[in-house]
Design a protein around this motif. Structure first.
Motif, short mmCIF file in Angstrom:
data_model
loop_
_atom_site.label_atom_id
_atom_site.label_comp_id
_atom_site.label_asym_id
_atom_site.label_seq_id
_atom_site.Cartn_x
_atom_site.Cartn_y
_atom_site.Cartn_z
N LEU A 136 0.82 -1.21 0.00
CA LEU A 136 0.00 0.00 0.00
C LEU A 136 0.86 1.26 0.00
N ALA A 137 1.93 1.25 0.79
CA ALA A 137 2.82 2.41 0.83
C ALA A 137 3.52 2.63 -0.50
N TRP A 138 3.94 1.54 -1.13
CA TRP A 138 4.64 1.63 -2.42
C TRP A 138 3.70 2.15 -3.51
N LEU A 139 2.50 1.58 -3.57
CA LEU A 139 1.56 2.03 -4.60
C LEU A 139 1.16 3.48 -4.39
N ASP A 140 1.06 3.90 -3.13
CA ASP A 140 0.73 5.29 -2.84
C ASP A 140 1.87 6.20 -3.30
N ALA A 141 3.11 5.77 -3.10
CA ALA A 141 4.26 6.57 -3.55
C ALA A 141 4.28 6.68 -5.07
N ILE A 142 3.97 5.59 -5.76
CA ILE A 142 3.91 5.63 -7.23
C ILE A 142 2.84 6.62 -7.69
N ARG A 143 1.69 6.59 -7.01
CA ARG A 143 0.61 7.51 -7.38
C ARG A 143 1.00 8.97 -7.12
N ARG A 144 1.54 9.24 -5.93
CA ARG A 144 1.85 10.62 -5.56
C ARG A 144 3.05 11.18 -6.32
N GLU A 145 4.09 10.40 -6.44
CA GLU A 145 5.35 10.91 -7.00
C GLU A 145 5.49 10.72 -8.50
N LEU A 146 4.84 9.68 -9.04
CA LEU A 146 5.00 9.37 -10.46
C LEU A 146 3.71 9.52 -11.25
N GLY A 147 2.61 9.78 -10.56
CA GLY A 147 1.35 10.07 -11.23
C GLY A 147 0.66 8.89 -11.87
N VAL A 148 0.96 7.67 -11.41
CA VAL A 148 0.35 6.47 -11.99
C VAL A 148 -0.40 5.72 -10.90
N SER A 149 -1.66 5.43 -11.13
CA SER A 149 -2.48 4.69 -10.17
C SER A 149 -2.49 3.21 -10.54
N ILE A 150 -2.18 2.35 -9.57
CA ILE A 150 -2.21 0.89 -9.77
C ILE A 150 -3.58 0.40 -9.36
N ARG A 151 -4.40 0.00 -10.32
CA ARG A 151 -5.79 -0.36 -10.05
C ARG A 151 -6.04 -1.86 -9.98
N PHE A 152 -5.01 -2.68 -10.23
CA PHE A 152 -5.18 -4.13 -10.14
C PHE A 152 -4.70 -4.60 -8.76
N PRO A 153 -5.18 -5.76 -8.30
CA PRO A 153 -4.77 -6.23 -6.97
C PRO A 153 -3.32 -6.69 -6.93
N VAL A 154 -2.66 -6.39 -5.81
CA VAL A 154 -1.30 -6.84 -5.57
C VAL A 154 -1.33 -7.74 -4.34
N ILE A 155 -0.91 -8.99 -4.51
CA ILE A 155 -1.02 -10.01 -3.47
C ILE A 155 0.16 -9.92 -2.51
N GLU A 156 -0.12 -10.01 -1.21
CA GLU A 156 0.96 -10.18 -0.24
C GLU A 156 1.20 -11.67 -0.06
N ASP A 157 2.46 -12.05 0.03
CA ASP A 157 2.81 -13.48 0.14
C ASP A 157 3.99 -13.66 1.09
N PRO A 158 3.88 -13.17 2.34
CA PRO A 158 5.02 -13.23 3.25
C PRO A 158 5.47 -14.65 3.59
N SER A 159 4.54 -15.61 3.53
CA SER A 159 4.92 -17.00 3.79
C SER A 159 5.51 -17.68 2.56
N MET A 160 5.45 -17.01 1.42
CA MET A 160 5.93 -17.53 0.14
C MET A 160 5.13 -18.74 -0.34
N ALA A 161 3.93 -18.92 0.20
CA ALA A 161 3.12 -20.09 -0.17
C ALA A 161 2.72 -20.05 -1.64
N VAL A 162 2.25 -18.90 -2.11
CA VAL A 162 1.83 -18.80 -3.51
C VAL A 162 3.05 -18.89 -4.43
N ALA A 163 4.12 -18.18 -4.06
CA ALA A 163 5.33 -18.20 -4.88
C ALA A 163 5.88 -19.61 -5.02
N ARG A 164 5.88 -20.37 -3.95
CA ARG A 164 6.38 -21.75 -4.01
C ARG A 164 5.46 -22.63 -4.83
N ALA A 165 4.14 -22.43 -4.70
CA ALA A 165 3.18 -23.24 -5.46
C ALA A 165 3.36 -23.06 -6.96
#
Length: 204
Positions: A77-106
């Motif tokens: 959320l902080a990264w996408l907000d920085a992109i919007r504020r500083e670079l003028g681009v809104s990210i409108r698609f979902p970004v998945i959190e994967d701290p356990s790496m479960a999806v990445a490993r699958a």
């Protein structure tokens, strides 16, 4: 084993920047699932802006974009907000959190012994039935081509719809190939020595 072309895409349920999401939510649509090494990195930022700028084109193809990294939801959320504020681009698609790496490993985005996501830059194109149709993997140092991913989705859709083969760098409106004969009896019935290289509409 990581999924391969033609295999079922592993389902998952995860938190995203747009709430809880499962892959099954998008059954009936094409999906581009892509991972990135880390938030707040230059190459990943350039890729996300390119995907965001092309999102309307993907949506016109009934194709859902989904980003993923092992970073936390607050980091996303902080990264996408920085992109919007500083670079003028809104990210409108979902970004998945994967701290356990479960999806990445699958999905084989990480080595089974990996402890971080520093080598992850993978893209999966999944068809409306949940079957993986394309796998692209890039190294940490090189950003992927969003225009090529978009072209590949268009080519896959056209090939599926018309039962044809798309030639090198095929673009919408260009000719496609007829599938080649696969058995000797079929080959012997062809009058042309170029039976293996026929555009649709060409005479044998």
């Amino acid at each position: 084993m990581p999924p391969t072309l033609g295999s079922k895409a592993p389902n998952f349920r995860a938190r995203t920047t747009q709430g809880m999401v499962t892959l099954g939510d998008y059954r009936g649509r094409w999906v581009v699932l892509f991972s990135h090494p880390a938030d707040f990195t230059p190459v990943c930022t350039s890729e996300f802006m390119a995907f965001a700028n092309a999102q309307d084109e993907f949506e016109s193809l009934n194709c859902q974009l989904m980003g993923l990294s092992v970073d936390s939801l607050p980091s996303h959320l902080a990264w996408l907000d920085a992109i919007r504020r500083e670079l003028g681009v809104s990210i409108r698609f979902p970004v998945i959190e994967d701290p356990s790496m479960a999806v990445a490993r699958a999905y084989g985005m990480l080595d089974q012994s990996a402890e971080n996501s520093s080598t992850v830059r993978s893209s999966f194109i999944i068809d409306p039935e949940g079957i993986i149709q394309t796998v692209l993997t890039y190294p940490l140092s090189v950003g992927r081509s969003v225009s090529e991913i978009l072209r590949t989705v268009r080519a896959l859709q056209h090939s599926t719809r018309t039962h044809s083969l798309a030639p090198e760098n095929w673009q919408p409106g260009e000719q496609v190939f007829e599938p080649s004969a696969l058995i000797s009896d079929d080959v012997s019935m062809q009058d042309s020595p170029l039976w293996f290289y026929r555009f649709r509409g060409d005479q044998p």
